[in-house]
Scaffold this motif. Sequence first.
Motif, short mmCIF file in Angstrom:
data_model
loop_
_atom_site.label_atom_id
_atom_site.label_comp_id
_atom_site.label_asym_id
_atom_site.label_seq_id
_atom_site.Cartn_x
_atom_site.Cartn_y
_atom_site.Cartn_z
N ALA A 1 0.81 -1.23 0.00
CA ALA A 1 0.00 0.00 0.00
C ALA A 1 0.84 1.27 0.00
N HIS B 1 0.75 3.98 -2.97
CA HIS B 1 0.23 5.32 -2.72
C HIS B 1 1.13 6.40 -3.31
N ALA C 1 -0.38 6.29 -6.86
CA ALA C 1 -1.85 6.36 -6.88
C ALA C 1 -2.38 7.58 -6.13
N GLY C 2 -1.58 8.15 -5.27
CA GLY C 2 -2.00 9.33 -4.51
C GLY C 2 -1.40 10.62 -5.03
N LEU D 1 -8.44 8.05 -9.89
CA LEU D 1 -7.28 8.51 -9.16
C LEU D 1 -7.18 10.03 -9.29
N ASN E 1 -5.84 8.80 -5.39
CA ASN E 1 -6.40 8.46 -4.08
C ASN E 1 -6.09 9.63 -3.16
N THR F 1 -6.05 4.01 -0.57
CA THR F 1 -5.10 3.08 -1.19
C THR F 1 -5.15 1.73 -0.49
#
Length: 182
Positions: A19, A23, A26-27, A37, A39, A45
Amino acid sequence: MNTIKTKRLVIRPIENGDAEAIHVYAGSPDIDMMMFLPNETMEDTEKFVEFARSEWQKDEPEDREYVILQGSEIIGGINLEKCENRSGNTFEIGWIICRDKRGQGFATEAAMALMSYAFNELNADFVRAHCDIRNTASEGVMKKLGMTLTDGTGTRTYPKTGVTSGEYLYSINRLEYINKKH
């Protein structure tokens, strides 16, 4: 579960401890042309990782989520999702690469390997991919995969921002894939 190796990469199913590394990409707030997206929180995530792991527990996962590793570093993600309501055995492929690893051919290399898996192991009839019309990098990957533009008239509305943009659909069928000798 299956791990796929290429010349430079390892593509493996998402695992519990992934995770934080996921992240990172994805973040990232610069991911503004991906449907779901970025996140907003680490919790988002972690929920994604739990969903991905639960899919891998199924005999026939509908959504195969992988991380892409260069050495021991997670540099991105890629997925292969079974499509419903399509003629034939169709899968959609999508990818994301960390900002500092873009432009080095990693998305193409990973997508080529996963597309090969779809045709050779999952007996896909079609593999398709969508992208925002502004996402020239993803469109370039689709072309390198031997995909052709199937529909350039689509639109997408981003759930997080409400922004609407044009969308391309690219695809390749089994015969095209074989003839291109991937």
